[in-house]
Design a protein around this motif. Structure first.
Motif, PDB file in Angstrom:
ATOM      1  N   ARG A 191       0.823  -1.198  -0.006  1.00  0.00           N
ATOM      2  CA  ARG A 191      -0.037  -0.073   0.004  1.00  0.00           C
ATOM      3  C   ARG A 191       0.903   1.202   0.182  1.00  0.00           C
ATOM      4  O   ARG A 191       0.551   2.379  -0.660  1.00  0.00           O
ATOM      5  N   ARG A 192       2.002   1.303   0.654  1.00  0.00           N
ATOM      6  CA  ARG A 192       2.889   2.541   0.948  1.00  0.00           C
ATOM      7  C   ARG A 192       3.317   2.495  -0.606  1.00  0.00           C
ATOM      8  O   ARG A 192       3.742   3.814  -0.794  1.00  0.00           O
ATOM      9  N   ALA A 193       3.559   1.451  -1.265  1.00  0.00           N
ATOM     10  CA  ALA A 193       4.391   1.609  -2.494  1.00  0.00           C
ATOM     11  C   ALA A 193       3.386   2.551  -3.518  1.00  0.00           C
ATOM     12  O   ALA A 193       3.440   3.126  -4.238  1.00  0.00           O
ATOM     13  N   LEU A 194       2.081   1.834  -3.344  1.00  0.00           N
ATOM     14  CA  LEU A 194       1.026   2.422  -4.202  1.00  0.00           C
ATOM     15  C   LEU A 194       0.472   3.975  -3.891  1.00  0.00           C
ATOM     16  O   LEU A 194       0.294   4.640  -4.782  1.00  0.00           O
ATOM     17  N   ILE A 195       0.800   4.287  -2.642  1.00  0.00           N
ATOM     18  CA  ILE A 195       0.571   5.641  -2.150  1.00  0.00           C
ATOM     19  C   ILE A 195       1.474   6.613  -2.724  1.00  0.00           C
ATOM     20  O   ILE A 195       1.343   7.933  -3.198  1.00  0.00           O
ATOM     21  N   ALA A 196       2.830   5.965  -2.956  1.00  0.00           N
ATOM     22  CA  ALA A 196       4.032   7.014  -3.396  1.00  0.00           C
ATOM     23  C   ALA A 196       3.696   7.099  -4.970  1.00  0.00           C
ATOM     24  O   ALA A 196       3.978   8.273  -5.443  1.00  0.00           O
ATOM     25  N   ILE A 197       2.953   6.174  -5.413  1.00  0.00           N
ATOM     26  CA  ILE A 197       2.466   6.494  -6.943  1.00  0.00           C
ATOM     27  C   ILE A 197       1.377   7.540  -7.009  1.00  0.00           C
ATOM     28  O   ILE A 197       1.643   8.510  -7.935  1.00  0.00           O
ATOM     29  N   GLU A 198       0.616   7.663  -6.142  1.00  0.00           N
ATOM     30  CA  GLU A 198      -0.432   8.766  -6.025  1.00  0.00           C
ATOM     31  C   GLU A 198       0.232  10.025  -5.724  1.00  0.00           C
ATOM     32  O   GLU A 198      -0.174  10.936  -6.061  1.00  0.00           O
ATOM     33  N   ASP A 199       1.337   9.977  -4.795  1.00  0.00           N
ATOM     34  CA  ASP A 199       2.164  11.290  -4.610  1.00  0.00           C
ATOM     35  C   ASP A 199       2.675  11.738  -6.014  1.00  0.00           C
ATOM     36  O   ASP A 199       2.772  12.967  -6.267  1.00  0.00           O
ATOM     37  N   LEU A 200       3.296  10.815  -6.615  1.00  0.00           N
ATOM     38  CA  LEU A 200       3.926  11.187  -7.957  1.00  0.00           C
ATOM     39  C   LEU A 200       2.659  11.702  -9.004  1.00  0.00           C
ATOM     40  O   LEU A 200       2.983  12.706  -9.400  1.00  0.00           O
ATOM     41  N   ARG A 201       1.575  11.222  -8.902  1.00  0.00           N
ATOM     42  CA  ARG A 201       0.555  11.708  -9.794  1.00  0.00           C
ATOM     43  C   ARG A 201       0.012  13.385  -9.116  1.00  0.00           C
ATOM     44  O   ARG A 201      -0.082  14.094 -10.080  1.00  0.00           O
ATOM     45  N   ALA A 202       0.083  13.357  -7.850  1.00  0.00           N
ATOM     46  CA  ALA A 202      -0.210  14.567  -7.319  1.00  0.00           C
ATOM     47  C   ALA A 202       0.811  15.719  -7.573  1.00  0.00           C
ATOM     48  O   ALA A 202       0.498  16.968  -7.731  1.00  0.00           O
ATOM     49  N   GLY A 203       2.092  15.078  -7.912  1.00  0.00           N
ATOM     50  CA  GLY A 203       3.356  16.270  -8.279  1.00  0.00           C
ATOM     51  C   GLY A 203       3.294  16.310  -9.930  1.00  0.00           C
ATOM     52  O   GLY A 203       3.883  17.060 -10.568  1.00  0.00           O
ATOM     53  N   GLY A 204       2.143  15.763 -10.540  1.00  0.00           N
ATOM     54  CA  GLY A 204       2.051  16.176 -11.949  1.00  0.00           C
ATOM     55  C   GLY A 204       2.420  15.190 -12.727  1.00  0.00           C
ATOM     56  O   GLY A 204       2.556  15.138 -14.102  1.00  0.00           O
ATOM     57  N   ALA A 205       3.085  13.543 -12.394  1.00  0.00           N
ATOM     58  CA  ALA A 205       3.300  12.779 -13.174  1.00  0.00           C
ATOM     59  C   ALA A 205       2.222  12.310 -13.947  1.00  0.00           C
ATOM     60  O   ALA A 205       1.256  12.047 -13.626  1.00  0.00           O
ATOM     61  N   VAL A 206       2.622  12.000 -15.382  1.00  0.00           N
ATOM     62  CA  VAL A 206       1.631  11.431 -16.195  1.00  0.00           C
ATOM     63  C   VAL A 206       1.714   9.775 -16.234  1.00  0.00           C
ATOM     64  O   VAL A 206       2.761   9.197 -16.035  1.00  0.00           O
ATOM     65  N   ILE A 207       0.488   9.214 -15.778  1.00  0.00           N
ATOM     66  CA  ILE A 207       0.295   7.617 -15.635  1.00  0.00           C
ATOM     67  C   ILE A 207      -0.158   7.093 -16.871  1.00  0.00           C
ATOM     68  O   ILE A 207      -1.510   7.611 -17.451  1.00  0.00           O
ATOM     69  N   THR A 208       0.227   6.379 -17.723  1.00  0.00           N
ATOM     70  CA  THR A 208      -0.499   5.776 -18.958  1.00  0.00           C
ATOM     71  C   THR A 208      -1.680   4.853 -18.514  1.00  0.00           C
ATOM     72  O   THR A 208      -1.725   4.421 -17.455  1.00  0.00           O
ATOM     73  N   PRO A 209      -2.306   4.582 -19.738  1.00  0.00           N
ATOM     74  CA  PRO A 209      -3.717   3.805 -19.269  1.00  0.00           C
ATOM     75  C   PRO A 209      -3.123   2.413 -18.931  1.00  0.00           C
ATOM     76  O   PRO A 209      -3.892   1.826 -17.974  1.00  0.00           O
ATOM     77  N   ASP A 210      -2.199   1.983 -19.263  1.00  0.00           N
ATOM     78  CA  ASP A 210      -1.692   0.478 -18.974  1.00  0.00           C
ATOM     79  C   ASP A 210      -1.160   0.612 -17.383  1.00  0.00           C
ATOM     80  O   ASP A 210      -1.451  -0.230 -16.926  1.00  0.00           O
ATOM     81  N   GLU A 211      -0.578   1.572 -17.158  1.00  0.00           N
ATOM     82  CA  GLU A 211      -0.127   1.754 -15.740  1.00  0.00           C
ATOM     83  C   GLU A 211      -1.435   1.789 -14.579  1.00  0.00           C
ATOM     84  O   GLU A 211      -1.510   1.247 -13.711  1.00  0.00           O
ATOM     85  N   GLU A 212      -2.225   2.636 -15.330  1.00  0.00           N
ATOM     86  CA  GLU A 212      -3.687   2.776 -14.594  1.00  0.00           C
ATOM     87  C   GLU A 212      -4.179   1.599 -14.284  1.00  0.00           C
ATOM     88  O   GLU A 212      -4.775   1.440 -13.234  1.00  0.00           O
ATOM     89  N   ALA A 213      -4.361   0.808 -15.345  1.00  0.00           N
ATOM     90  CA  ALA A 213      -5.000  -0.642 -15.346  1.00  0.00           C
ATOM     91  C   ALA A 213      -4.377  -1.469 -14.042  1.00  0.00           C
ATOM     92  O   ALA A 213      -5.036  -2.076 -13.146  1.00  0.00           O
TER      93      ALA A 213
END
Length: 799
Positions: A766-788
């Protein structure tokens, strides 16, 4: 007058005759007027009138030595408590070509005393405001100008000064209000109109600035400053014909500045012979020691070789070894070129001891030697050379960057510290750009965009700030905003930067505005078409926009013309980012047109074409695209002389289609032909791991990482092989290392979360997934495959 003076019954050498002659010369605007006033003051040193008259004549201030002794006489004649000499002393200190911070501070102290003795003295407040401005105290400068405005509410000069300070304080609306108030006045001199126009230009009002300047610069006897600024403005706006039309006017009354500008305009227009003739004239002009040589050095750094520029700067410091500004210009140039040898020679030269900036570099030499090799830090070193630079803060930023660690947590902490440092010192442009760059590299795209946009807004003439804002927004996928800043980038370079124009065309197309992209490219289309490969980006952007707008025939015609120009053009067209080809139809049209024009012997182009079809298949899962790639690659690998690259691309296609044994065979063939082919070795390890040969995959990937210890993708592959081989602890360690090296890569964090879930460590996952949300909040672009994948992993964590 002279005839009557000879016939005078009274003493023809009296003070009245001397002052009368100086006054007449002044009224007639004769160049001898300055010398006449100085002679009158020197000839009657105990008389106050000629001293005051000399001080009130603008042209006499060009002779700083004479003004210095005249001020001292006024002090002796009026006493230490006098006001006039104090105001003049403050003005003299501020007028120095290279006034030190200590001299500016002395001027501020002197003028501050005047405002206390004579609070209604507007001139003293204006000069004090300028001193405070140069010391970085914009709040104090504004305060003095507000008082001056109350004392003289209708004084356009005061309003103009206040507008400039407000503009530098980052309040363009208030600055514009004061500027418009000044422009309503009919009392503005030509010089003040020139300053008003310059302020409009700094606010991006190029056309209005040019219109105002045209009123003054075209007058008989126009201010040379107005003509120079207008010529520079026309050149910046890309109106070279208008700029060149002013050259004769500039050459009629030559100065170092005007001749340097004319030489630059001629060189920019390709008239190198004419530029050399102007430089020959420049060499004959008198001036302060070093001025002439410095002008020649600036020309050399722009239009000649680095060796020529270094030689010219060396001549400048030889001519004026006591001038800090000459040393500063030389040091700034060699820093920008990363020329460590020449900078070392400068730092060792004892003649540079009068330059505070050089002395500071000498004192921090160990840091400087490292920083000059990092392009990101060169701007901070250059800014540290300025007399009023906050060197402590700049070097703090340099040291933070040099100390960046590979540890993810410490690295993130350092970037946050740099962000805070930049927020606390918004007036340091180089620091803002560095902090934005570090945030972007850390995947904090929102922070990067915020910093660069704030810097570009504050420093409205900085093309570098606008460029960084545009690119930061593009990295965050905010293409519409990126296009807006791209326009600013283009405008701030006077339309000369073809890269800026091409960027805007691409950004508009990516943001779904193909017709606007086409229209934006239109004024530059013919010139780019007639040019070389440097215009390829703009032409490719136009072709993409034409396809996107449904204008296939025009797009195909343009593409065919470009492919026929040679291998370099075909390489550019075939290397396009496929995200720009938004639909399968666009992709097929693009590569079909190119395929028809590729010569049989252009192996590199065929490889790139196969890679395009392969990537298209991976994206759209259309077997027709796979078949095209496979057919091309089969033919190429059947050749006994086939390259490692051909086998690599063929193996990649097999890997994508999950034919792992075939992928292993092809990647082995690629590595046999080129053992240093890292990508082939990386993919070989992946194919081995997926074909059930995890032990061998670990061996291949371990060897790979030994050769490429800092390549995050290779370490991620080793982690995958280790996991397939059951070495989960080692796999976790390698994934964490990959994330340290590339904190913005979402895929690595997804791989880590997946591994942790497989081990039952859902809390850590979960902490690893929260870090991804932090990246999103920082403006990182997440591709559709990564989103899935992210959605699937959340479910696996019980979310």
């Amino acid at each position: 007058f002279d005839d009557l003076r000879k016939q005078a019954r009274s003493d023809p050498d009296s003070i009245d005759w001397a002052m009368g002659r100086a006054t007449l010369l002044d009224e007639l605007r004769r160049p001898e007027a300055s010398a006449a006033w100085i002679a009158a003051a020197d000839g009657f040193p105990t008389e106050i009138a000629p001293q005051l008259a000399a001080l009130s004549t603008p042209t006499t201030w060009d002779n700083r030595e004479a003004i210095d002794r005249i001020i001292e006489r006024v002090r002796e004649l009026t006493g230490d408590a006098g006001i006039t000499w104090r105001v003049a002393r403050g003005r003299w200190l501020l007028a120095g070509v290279d006034a030190t911070e200590a001299q500016i501070a002395e001027a501020a102290t002197t003028l501050s005393r005047v405002t206390k003795i004579a609070p209604a003295n507007v001139e003293a407040r204006l000069l004090l405001a300028r001193a405070l401005d140069r010391l970085g105290n914009l709040v104090g400068a504004e305060e003095q100008l507000r008082v001056a405005t109350e004392l003289k509410p209708d004084d356009a000069a005061v309003a103009l000064e206040l507008a400039g300070v407000l503009d530098r304080r980052g309040d363009p609306a208030a600055a514009r209000s004061e500027l418009e108030r000044a422009l309503l006045s009919e009392s503005l001199t030509d010089d003040q109109m020139t300053r008003a126009a310059a302020l409009l230009v700094s606010q991006g009002e190029l056309e209005r600035g040019a219109e105002i300047l045209s009123r003054t610069a075209t007058k008989t006897g126009a201010s040379r400053d107005a003509v120079v600024l207008l010529a520079r403005l026309h050149a910046r706006m890309g109106e070279m014909d208008k700029a060149l039309a002013l050259c004769d006017q500039l050459l009629a009354t030559p100065t170092l500045e005007s001749l340097e500008l004319v030489a630059t305009l001629y060189a920019a227009a390709g008239r190198r012979a004419d530029a050399e003739l102007v430089l020959q004239r420049l060499r004959t002009l008198d001036g302060e020691p070093g001025d002439r040589e410095l002008a020649l050095a600036r020309h050399a750094m722009r239009w000649r070789s680095q060796d020529d520029a270094v030689a010219a700067f060396t001549a400048a410091v030889d001519a004026a070894p006591d001038r800090p500004d000459v040393w500063r210009a030389f040091a700034s140039y060699v820093i920008s070129m990363g020329d460590t040898d020449t900078l070392s020679r400068l730092l060792d030269d004892e003649r540079a001891r009068n330059s505070e900036g050089i002395a500071n570099l000498r004192a921090t030499r160990e840091i400087v030697d490292k920083a000059i090799l990092d392009e990101r830090l060169q701007g901070l070193l250059q800014e540290s050379l300025l007399p009023t630079a906050d060197r402590g803060v700049l070097f703090e930023g340099i040291e933070l960057t040099l100390q960046l660690t590979e540890d993810a947590a410490l690295r993130a902490e350092t970037v946050s510290t740099m962000r805070g440092l930049a927020d606390a010192h918004p007036d340091l442009l180089s620091l803002q750009l560095l902090a934005s760059d570090l945030c972007s590299r850390a995947g904090r795209y929102r922070d990067a965009a915020e910093l660069s946009q704030a810097a570009a807004t504050r420093f409205r003439n900085s093309a570098a700030a606008a460029q960084q804002a545009a690119r930061a927004l593009a990295a965050a996928g905010r293409w519409s905003e990126a296009a807006d800043w791209g326009r600013q980038w283009r405008d701030r370079t006077g339309g000369r930067d073809r890269g800026a124009t091409a960027f805007v065309v691409e950004a508009l197309a990516r943001s779904g505005e193909p017709e606007n992209a086409i229209a934006f490219s239109e004024p530059h289309f013919e010139a780019a078409l007639a040019g070389d490969e440097a215009g390829a980006s703009l032409l490719i952007g136009r072709a993409v926009a034409l396809l996107q707008a449904g204008r296939e025939a025009e797009a195909e015609g343009l593409m065919r013309e470009l492919t026929m120009r040679g291998a370099a053009w075909r390489r550019e067209l075939l290397s396009i980012d496929l995200d720009r080809l938004r639909t399968k139809t666009m992709l097929i049209t693009w590569f079909d047109v190119l395929a028809a024009e590729i010569p049989d012997d252009d192996t590199d182009a065929h490889l790139r074409l196969a890679r395009g079809w392969s990537a298209g298949w991976e994206r759209f899962q259309d077997m027709a695209l796979w078949s095209r790639a496979d057919e091309l690659l089969d033919a190429m690998t059947a050749d006994p002389d086939a390259s490692a690259q051909a086998f690599f691309f063929s193996g990649t296609l097999a890997l994508q289609s999950e034919d792992f044994p075939q992928a292993v065979r092809l990647f082995r063939a690629a590595v046999e032909r080129d053992p240093k082919h890292l990508a082939a070795r990386n993919n070989l390890a992946m194919a081995l791991a997926q074909s059930g040969k995890a032990g061998e995959a670990v061996e291949v990937a371990t060897s790979l990482v030994q050769d490429a210890p800092d390549v995050a993708e290779c370490i991620d592959t080793l982690a995958f092989a280790l996991r397939q081989n059951g070495q989960l602890d080692d796999a976790r360690e390698k994934l964490e290392r990959a994330i340290e090296l590339a904190p913005g890569r979402v895929t690595f964090r997804l791989n880590l979360a997946d591994l942790l879930i497989s081990r039952g460590e859902t809390t850590a996952a979960r902490r690893a997934l929260i870090a991804i949300e932090d990246l999103r909040a920082g403006g990182a672009v997440i591709t559709p495959d990564e989103e899935a994948r992210l959605t699937d992993l959340r479910r696996a964590c019980g979310e």
